[in-house]
Design a protein around this motif. Structure first.
Motif, PDB file in Angstrom:
ATOM      1  N   ALA A 184       0.827  -1.206   0.000  1.00 15.93           N
ATOM      2  CA  ALA A 184       0.000   0.000   0.000  1.00 15.93           C
ATOM      3  C   ALA A 184       0.864   1.259   0.000  1.00 15.93           C
ATOM      4  O   ALA A 184       0.568   2.230  -0.714  1.00 15.93           O
ATOM      5  CB  ALA A 184      -0.933  -0.005   1.211  1.00 15.93           C
ATOM      6  N   LEU A 185       1.948   1.260   0.769  1.00 18.04           N
ATOM      7  CA  LEU A 185       2.836   2.425   0.810  1.00 18.04           C
ATOM      8  C   LEU A 185       3.524   2.643  -0.533  1.00 18.04           C
ATOM      9  O   LEU A 185       3.704   3.788  -0.975  1.00 18.04           O
ATOM     10  CB  LEU A 185       3.877   2.247   1.916  1.00 18.04           C
ATOM     11  N   ALA A 186       3.898   1.546  -1.205  1.00 14.74           N
ATOM     12  CA  ALA A 186       4.523   1.678  -2.521  1.00 14.74           C
ATOM     13  C   ALA A 186       3.536   2.265  -3.529  1.00 14.74           C
ATOM     14  O   ALA A 186       3.903   3.126  -4.344  1.00 14.74           O
ATOM     15  CB  ALA A 186       5.034   0.317  -2.997  1.00 14.74           C
ATOM     16  N   CYS A 187       2.287   1.808  -3.472  1.00  9.72           N
ATOM     17  CA  CYS A 187       1.264   2.365  -4.367  1.00  9.72           C
ATOM     18  C   CYS A 187       1.013   3.835  -4.061  1.00  9.72           C
ATOM     19  O   CYS A 187       0.862   4.661  -4.975  1.00  9.72           O
ATOM     20  CB  CYS A 187      -0.033   1.566  -4.242  1.00  9.72           C
ATOM     21  N   TYR A 188       0.954   4.164  -2.775  1.00 10.62           N
ATOM     22  CA  TYR A 188       0.760   5.566  -2.376  1.00 10.62           C
ATOM     23  C   TYR A 188       1.915   6.435  -2.876  1.00 10.62           C
ATOM     24  O   TYR A 188       1.703   7.557  -3.353  1.00 10.62           O
ATOM     25  CB  TYR A 188       0.647   5.658  -0.862  1.00 10.62           C
ATOM     26  N   ARG A 189       3.121   5.911  -2.790  1.00 12.30           N
ATOM     27  CA  ARG A 189       4.290   6.649  -3.281  1.00 12.30           C
ATOM     28  C   ARG A 189       4.189   6.876  -4.788  1.00 12.30           C
ATOM     29  O   ARG A 189       4.528   7.952  -5.289  1.00 12.30           O
ATOM     30  CB  ARG A 189       5.563   5.865  -2.951  1.00 12.30           C
ATOM     31  N   LEU A 190       3.710   5.870  -5.500  1.00 15.50           N
ATOM     32  CA  LEU A 190       3.551   6.007  -6.945  1.00 15.50           C
ATOM     33  C   LEU A 190       2.502   7.063  -7.286  1.00 15.50           C
ATOM     34  O   LEU A 190       2.676   7.855  -8.218  1.00 15.50           O
ATOM     35  CB  LEU A 190       3.156   4.654  -7.539  1.00 15.50           C
ATOM     36  N   VAL A 242      -2.332   7.824 -14.430  1.00 16.34           N
ATOM     37  CA  VAL A 242      -1.557   6.885 -13.612  1.00 16.34           C
ATOM     38  C   VAL A 242      -1.974   6.971 -12.146  1.00 16.34           C
ATOM     39  O   VAL A 242      -2.140   5.955 -11.467  1.00 16.34           O
ATOM     40  CB  VAL A 242      -0.044   7.166 -13.767  1.00 16.34           C
ATOM     41  N   ARG A 243      -2.163   8.174 -11.659  1.00 20.17           N
ATOM     42  CA  ARG A 243      -2.522   8.351 -10.251  1.00 20.17           C
ATOM     43  C   ARG A 243      -3.876   7.716  -9.939  1.00 20.17           C
ATOM     44  O   ARG A 243      -4.038   7.013  -8.927  1.00 20.17           O
ATOM     45  CB  ARG A 243      -2.542   9.842  -9.921  1.00 20.17           C
ATOM     46  N   ILE A 244      -4.858   7.925 -10.809  1.00 19.92           N
ATOM     47  CA  ILE A 244      -6.198   7.414 -10.551  1.00 19.92           C
ATOM     48  C   ILE A 244      -6.236   5.893 -10.689  1.00 19.92           C
ATOM     49  O   ILE A 244      -6.800   5.180  -9.849  1.00 19.92           O
ATOM     50  CB  ILE A 244      -7.217   8.077 -11.499  1.00 19.92           C
ATOM     51  N   ALA A 245      -5.635   5.364 -11.771  1.00 21.63           N
ATOM     52  CA  ALA A 245      -5.646   3.918 -11.981  1.00 21.63           C
ATOM     53  C   ALA A 245      -4.878   3.194 -10.880  1.00 21.63           C
ATOM     54  O   ALA A 245      -5.299   2.121 -10.419  1.00 21.63           O
ATOM     55  CB  ALA A 245      -5.046   3.587 -13.345  1.00 21.63           C
ATOM     56  N   THR A 246      -3.757   3.764 -10.431  1.00 21.90           N
ATOM     57  CA  THR A 246      -2.999   3.163  -9.327  1.00 21.90           C
ATOM     58  C   THR A 246      -3.830   3.119  -8.054  1.00 21.90           C
ATOM     59  O   THR A 246      -3.831   2.112  -7.336  1.00 21.90           O
ATOM     60  CB  THR A 246      -1.704   3.954  -9.085  1.00 21.90           C
ATOM     61  N   ALA A 247      -4.543   4.203  -7.764  1.00 24.15           N
ATOM     62  CA  ALA A 247      -5.405   4.228  -6.572  1.00 24.15           C
ATOM     63  C   ALA A 247      -6.495   3.171  -6.665  1.00 24.15           C
ATOM     64  O   ALA A 247      -6.846   2.540  -5.661  1.00 24.15           O
ATOM     65  CB  ALA A 247      -6.019   5.613  -6.407  1.00 24.15           C
ATOM     66  N   MET A 295       1.689   9.662  -5.445  1.00 21.16           N
ATOM     67  CA  MET A 295       2.171  10.989  -5.080  1.00 21.16           C
ATOM     68  C   MET A 295       3.281  11.491  -6.007  1.00 21.16           C
ATOM     69  O   MET A 295       3.418  12.703  -6.208  1.00 21.16           O
ATOM     70  CB  MET A 295       2.680  10.978  -3.630  1.00 21.16           C
ATOM     71  N   ARG A 296       4.070  10.592  -6.568  1.00 25.82           N
ATOM     72  CA  ARG A 296       5.217  11.019  -7.372  1.00 25.82           C
ATOM     73  C   ARG A 296       4.902  11.127  -8.865  1.00 25.82           C
ATOM     74  O   ARG A 296       5.677  11.713  -9.611  1.00 25.82           O
ATOM     75  CB  ARG A 296       6.386  10.040  -7.181  1.00 25.82           C
ATOM     76  N   SER A 297       3.776  10.569  -9.285  1.00 27.86           N
ATOM     77  CA  SER A 297       3.451  10.607 -10.709  1.00 27.86           C
ATOM     78  C   SER A 297       2.795  11.939 -11.066  1.00 27.86           C
ATOM     79  O   SER A 297       1.977  12.477 -10.327  1.00 27.86           O
ATOM     80  CB  SER A 297       2.511   9.454 -11.064  1.00 27.86           C
ATOM     81  N   SER A 303       4.502  -1.132 -14.749  1.00 26.05           N
ATOM     82  CA  SER A 303       4.593  -0.287 -15.939  1.00 26.05           C
ATOM     83  C   SER A 303       4.509   1.187 -15.563  1.00 26.05           C
ATOM     84  O   SER A 303       5.272   2.021 -16.079  1.00 26.05           O
ATOM     85  CB  SER A 303       3.467  -0.647 -16.912  1.00 26.05           C
ATOM     86  N   PHE A 304       3.606   1.501 -14.647  1.00 28.23           N
ATOM     87  CA  PHE A 304       3.493   2.888 -14.182  1.00 28.23           C
ATOM     88  C   PHE A 304       4.747   3.323 -13.431  1.00 28.23           C
ATOM     89  O   PHE A 304       5.195   4.468 -13.566  1.00 28.23           O
ATOM     90  CB  PHE A 304       2.272   3.033 -13.268  1.00 28.23           C
ATOM     91  N   ALA A 305       5.315   2.412 -12.630  1.00 23.72           N
ATOM     92  CA  ALA A 305       6.521   2.746 -11.867  1.00 23.72           C
ATOM     93  C   ALA A 305       7.705   2.995 -12.794  1.00 23.72           C
ATOM     94  O   ALA A 305       8.555   3.852 -12.518  1.00 23.72           O
ATOM     95  CB  ALA A 305       6.843   1.635 -10.875  1.00 23.72           C
ATOM     96  N   ARG A 306       7.786   2.242 -13.895  1.00 25.24           N
ATOM     97  CA  ARG A 306       8.862   2.452 -14.860  1.00 25.24           C
ATOM     98  C   ARG A 306       8.757   3.839 -15.514  1.00 25.24           C
ATOM     99  O   ARG A 306       9.759   4.401 -15.953  1.00 25.24           O
ATOM    100  CB  ARG A 306       8.829   1.375 -15.938  1.00 25.24           C
ATOM    101  N   ALA A 307       7.523   4.360 -15.577  1.00 26.41           N
ATOM    102  CA  ALA A 307       7.319   5.684 -16.176  1.00 26.41           C
ATOM    103  C   ALA A 307       7.626   6.817 -15.205  1.00 26.41           C
ATOM    104  O   ALA A 307       7.588   7.991 -15.601  1.00 26.41           O
ATOM    105  CB  ALA A 307       5.875   5.809 -16.660  1.00 26.41           C
ATOM    106  N   GLU A 308       7.938   6.496 -13.958  1.00 23.54           N
ATOM    107  CA  GLU A 308       8.301   7.530 -12.996  1.00 23.54           C
ATOM    108  C   GLU A 308       9.562   8.237 -13.473  1.00 23.54           C
ATOM    109  O   GLU A 308      10.486   7.583 -13.982  1.00 23.54           O
ATOM    110  CB  GLU A 308       8.525   6.884 -11.620  1.00 23.54           C
ATOM    111  N   PRO A 309       9.639   9.559 -13.350  1.00 27.13           N
ATOM    112  CA  PRO A 309      10.782  10.301 -13.885  1.00 27.13           C
ATOM    113  C   PRO A 309      12.122   9.729 -13.430  1.00 27.13           C
ATOM    114  O   PRO A 309      12.387   9.606 -12.236  1.00 27.13           O
ATOM    115  CB  PRO A 309      10.573  11.725 -13.338  1.00 27.13           C
TER     116      PRO A 309
END
Length: 427
Positions: free
Chosen positions: A325-331, A340-345, A333-335, A395-401
């Motif tokens: 859950a914390l990893a998803c929350y981090r994704l 990406v933010r909505i689908a991750t949530a 907040m950082r995206s 896939s979303f995490a790989r797109a993180e800057p």
């Protein structure tokens, strides 16, 4: 004189709270904080937690299903259920790897096709291909394999929510734009089809996905209160009109304590946790799986974990879901991509709420609803689609800057392995 002075100096020790030691501690803390702030952190945390949960789930399915495999399958083997789960884990790993390699732009294009495919499969449940299990008609039997199409609908709800609400981001302050077309008709149709099949547990998880999507999109909170009241009224209506669900609530409220009737599952689930105590009875040594606790490898596998591995085993499982859950929350907040933010949530709400419902039912905090523990419980449809959803998150995490560039700069595991071998001389 000089020797005396040297002995005096050598006897002087640095205080425990000296500035030098404080500086070293601060340096270690700052170093770890810097590591956590790296662009690849989310990616590797997701990979690590998923790997541990899947491996641990396979071990526990092997332990919990041995008796059931012998008594309720025609294979004559104690490993048939485990081998089936291993096959589904392999299929899920392929789905995860493919999903993790697709770009965010590709997922935006696939959002509606995935939703439409889920709706079509869910409609097929009410054809001769549909199969009812314990009063819930939510399965398709293709002869060589069975599947639960509502699992694909979960993915579709998360992705389509990200697509629709990101396109209407500037209009979400007005409730009409927030509800149409995502809630009405997309979510209403998807949840309604599952409700017709009487699968209330899956409906609760799907409602959590919709809630997580809308909350992350910034829909005003007052509408959540009204929606929660309406949904609660609907859930109560479905409970009181079903003798099976009403019986489960009687068990939960303590009105029915017949251990040979409807209360059997709940009572023996708590027996298993009580027998496990602090340290457990040992891996593979469960007594409740010997036909006392039904579904020991599926909905109540958390009870077997508590019985065999004790409190440390259950805490480890809960901690893994907290880290996820914390990893998803981090994704989130950082995206910078609203999709990406909505689908991750939505995916995070799905996995975490489903885990909470499963664990809550086992420990008696919630009535028995009948949803598996993600990644851990036996069940092909659930495992494959959940791993597929984690592939989307990767896939979303790989797109993180900076993440994709950092991953590309690192040598592959194969290259690192061959690098330790001695090089052959050319002379």
């Amino acid at each position: 004189m000089s020797s005396t002075t040297g002995s005096v100096k050598s006897s002087v020790r640095t205080p425990a709270n000296s500035p030098a030691k404080d500086a070293r501690s601060a340096g270690i803390v700052s170093e770890w904080l810097e590591r956590l702030n790296r662009p690849v952190t989310t990616y590797y945390v997701l990979v690590g937690v998923t790997t541990v949960l899947i491996a641990f789930g396979l071990i526990m399915v092997l332990s919990a299903s041995a008796v059931t495999s012998l008594s309720e399958t025609n294979s004559g083997s104690a490993y048939s259920i485990f081998f089936s789960q291993l096959v589904f884990a392999t299929v899920g790993m392929v789905a995860l790897l493919i999903a993790s390699r697709l770009s965010v732009a590709t997922w935006k294009k696939l959002a509606l096709p995935v939703l439409v495919a889920g709706l079509i499969f869910q409609i097929l449940v009410f054809t001769p291909l549909g199969v009812g299990v314990k009063g819930n008609r939510n399965w398709l039997n293709f002869g060589f394999v069975t599947m639960q199409p509502s699992e694909l609908l979960k993915v579709g709800l998360a992705l389509s929510g990200g697509l629709v609400l990101s396109a209407k981001r500037k209009q979400l302050a007005r409730v009409g734009h927030a509800l149409v077309p995502y809630v009405f008709p997309i979510a209403l149709l998807a949840i309604g089809l599952v409700l017709v099949g009487h699968d209330l547990g899956t409906v609760l998880v799907m409602a959590a996905i919709v809630g997580g999507v809308l909350f992350t999109a910034g829909v005003p909170g007052r509408w959540f209160a009204l929606s929660a009241a309406a949904f609660s009224a609907m859930a109560v209506a479905f409970v009181v009109t079903s003798p099976n669900r009403l019986g489960r609530f009687d068990v939960w409220l303590g009105r029915d304590t017949d251990q040979f009737g409807p209360a059997r599952q709940s009572i023996h689930g708590r027996y298993a946790l009580a027998d496990g105590g602090w340290i457990g009875v040992g891996l593979g040594q469960s007594r409740e799986k010997w036909k006392w606790l039904s579904e020991p490898h599926n909905d109540f596998i958390f009870a077997i974990i508590g019985e065999e591995l004790g409190l440390p085993g259950t805490i480890m499982v809960l901690a893994l879901f907290v880290v996820l859950a914390l990893a998803c929350y981090r994704l989130v907040m950082r995206s910078s991509d609203f999709f990406v933010r909505i689908a991750t949530a939505g995916i995070m709400s799905w996995i975490i709420v489903q885990a909470m419902i499963n664990v809550g039912a086992v420990i008696g905090l919630l009535p028995v609803i009948g949803v598996p523990l993600p990644f851990v419980s036996s069940g092909g449809s659930s495992l494959v689609t959940t791993m597929f959803a984690l592939g989307i998150l990767l896939s979303f995490a790989r797109a993180e800057p900076g993440c994709a560039k950092a991953l590309a700069a690192r040598p592959s595991l194969l290259k690192r392995s061959f690098a330790v071998l001695p090089k052959r001389s050319r002379s």
